[in-house]
Design a protein around this motif. Structure first.
Motif, PDB file in Angstrom:
ATOM      1  N   GLY A  68       0.773  -1.234   0.000  1.00 16.90           N
ATOM      2  CA  GLY A  68       0.000   0.000   0.000  1.00 16.90           C
ATOM      3  C   GLY A  68       0.799   1.275   0.000  1.00 16.90           C
ATOM      4  O   GLY A  68       0.221   2.363   0.019  1.00 16.90           O
ATOM      5  N   ASP A  69       2.126   1.180  -0.046  1.00 20.53           N
ATOM      6  CA  ASP A  69       2.959   2.385  -0.058  1.00 20.53           C
ATOM      7  C   ASP A  69       3.147   2.810  -1.508  1.00 20.53           C
ATOM      8  O   ASP A  69       3.853   2.147  -2.268  1.00 20.53           O
ATOM      9  N   VAL A  70       2.498   3.890  -1.898  1.00 26.58           N
ATOM     10  CA  VAL A  70       2.554   4.382  -3.274  1.00 26.58           C
ATOM     11  C   VAL A  70       3.632   5.460  -3.363  1.00 26.58           C
ATOM     12  O   VAL A  70       3.598   6.434  -2.611  1.00 26.58           O
ATOM     13  N   ALA A  71       4.559   5.263  -4.279  1.00 24.33           N
ATOM     14  CA  ALA A  71       5.610   6.261  -4.478  1.00 24.33           C
ATOM     15  C   ALA A  71       5.057   7.434  -5.275  1.00 24.33           C
ATOM     16  O   ALA A  71       4.611   7.244  -6.405  1.00 24.33           O
ATOM     17  N   PRO A  72       5.054   8.633  -4.708  1.00 23.76           N
ATOM     18  CA  PRO A  72       4.599   9.791  -5.484  1.00 23.76           C
ATOM     19  C   PRO A  72       5.523  10.025  -6.678  1.00 23.76           C
ATOM     20  O   PRO A  72       6.708   9.687  -6.640  1.00 23.76           O
ATOM     21  N   LEU A  73       4.977  10.598  -7.728  1.00 28.90           N
ATOM     22  CA  LEU A  73       5.774  10.955  -8.890  1.00 28.90           C
ATOM     23  C   LEU A  73       6.909  11.874  -8.453  1.00 28.90           C
ATOM     24  O   LEU A  73       6.721  12.757  -7.611  1.00 28.90           O
ATOM     25  N   LEU A 145      -7.055   2.021  -0.309  1.00 28.48           N
ATOM     26  CA  LEU A 145      -5.765   2.637  -0.031  1.00 28.48           C
ATOM     27  C   LEU A 145      -5.895   3.669   1.080  1.00 28.48           C
ATOM     28  O   LEU A 145      -6.959   4.255   1.271  1.00 28.48           O
ATOM     29  N   SER A 146      -4.783   3.916   1.751  1.00 25.90           N
ATOM     30  CA  SER A 146      -4.754   4.947   2.783  1.00 25.90           C
ATOM     31  C   SER A 146      -4.880   6.319   2.133  1.00 25.90           C
ATOM     32  O   SER A 146      -4.666   6.479   0.927  1.00 25.90           O
ATOM     33  N   ASP A 147      -5.198   7.323   2.933  1.00 27.79           N
ATOM     34  CA  ASP A 147      -5.273   8.699   2.422  1.00 27.79           C
ATOM     35  C   ASP A 147      -3.923   9.146   1.856  1.00 27.79           C
ATOM     36  O   ASP A 147      -3.872   9.868   0.858  1.00 27.79           O
ATOM     37  N   ILE A 148      -2.839   8.708   2.488  1.00 29.97           N
ATOM     38  CA  ILE A 148      -1.492   9.063   2.009  1.00 29.97           C
ATOM     39  C   ILE A 148      -1.259   8.459   0.624  1.00 29.97           C
ATOM     40  O   ILE A 148      -0.742   9.122  -0.271  1.00 29.97           O
ATOM     41  N   ALA A 149      -1.658   7.209   0.437  1.00 27.26           N
ATOM     42  CA  ALA A 149      -1.490   6.551  -0.863  1.00 27.26           C
ATOM     43  C   ALA A 149      -2.357   7.223  -1.928  1.00 27.26           C
ATOM     44  O   ALA A 149      -1.915   7.418  -3.067  1.00 27.26           O
ATOM     45  N   ILE A 150      -3.569   7.592  -1.573  1.00 29.50           N
ATOM     46  CA  ILE A 150      -4.460   8.278  -2.517  1.00 29.50           C
ATOM     47  C   ILE A 150      -3.863   9.619  -2.930  1.00 29.50           C
ATOM     48  O   ILE A 150      -3.885   9.995  -4.102  1.00 29.50           O
ATOM     49  N   SER A 151      -3.285  10.323  -1.980  1.00 32.24           N
ATOM     50  CA  SER A 151      -2.622  11.594  -2.278  1.00 32.24           C
ATOM     51  C   SER A 151      -1.422  11.373  -3.198  1.00 32.24           C
ATOM     52  O   SER A 151      -1.188  12.154  -4.131  1.00 32.24           O
ATOM     53  N   ALA A 152      -0.662  10.304  -2.961  1.00 33.28           N
ATOM     54  CA  ALA A 152       0.489   9.994  -3.814  1.00 33.28           C
ATOM     55  C   ALA A 152       0.025   9.686  -5.234  1.00 33.28           C
ATOM     56  O   ALA A 152       0.657  10.128  -6.202  1.00 33.28           O
TER      57      ALA A 152
END
Length: 174
Positions: A68-73, A145-152
């Motif tokens: 679930g850890d999405v790397a931001p662009l 997804l978590s809010d952090i992942a959605i933001s990423a």
């Protein structure tokens, strides 16, 4: 044509940047400095495919991560101390080399590397309408997804970004 898959070296970065430029929209541009930092952070999980003349045909940047850890662009890689999966951040294939199976070869290399680390999952963010390709390769969209992942994910702007996982790597399905 003989194809070689090998680890990316710092001297390969100018060719990687040139390939990135011809494969991705301007919205997905990531700087040479950032690519260099990523290579330094995860030197054993970044590969390229080249022909017998040494021409870069494709590349893959990845690193050990967690579910679930999405790397931001345009963010630096932070390999997880206790990884749960291998995160495939960026794969590009030269348009002139499409149809040679290079993406499958790089994906097989990533799977083998993940297994060597004791990991049985892969994850990625599909962009530019590539989700069907990844689904054909066993990946599924993860919607919870978590809010952090959605933001990423939002950092990918209008690139049809979605987080996907391959939840079980089998040695026989390389």
């Amino acid at each position: 044509m003989t194809i070689t898959i090998r680890l990316i070296q710092p001297a390969d970065l100018p060719a990687v940047v040139a390939l990135q430029d011809c494969c991705y929209s301007d919205a997905l541009y990531e700087s040479p400095v950032l690519l260099s930092q990523r290579l330094q952070a995860a030197p054993n999980s970044c590969w390229l495919a080249q022909d017998s003349a040494g021409e870069l045909l494709a590349y893959l940047f990845s690193y050990p991560s967690i579910n679930g850890d999405v790397a931001p662009l345009a963010s630096a890689f932070t390999p997880a101390a206790a990884p749960q999966l291998l995160y495939l951040h960026d794969m590009a294939v030269n348009p002139a080399a499409r149809g040679l199976g290079l993406a499958k070869q790089l994906l097989a290399t990533a799977k083998q590397h993940a297994l060597s680390l004791g990991l049985t999952k892969l994850a990625l963010v599909a962009v530019q309408g590539s989700a069907p390709y990844w689904q054909r390769n066993g990946f599924a969209v993860v919607n919870e997804l978590s809010d952090i992942a959605i933001s990423a994910l939002a950092s990918y702007r209008d690139e049809q970004a979605c987080y996907m996982q391959l939840t079980h790597i089998c040695r026989r399905n390389q």
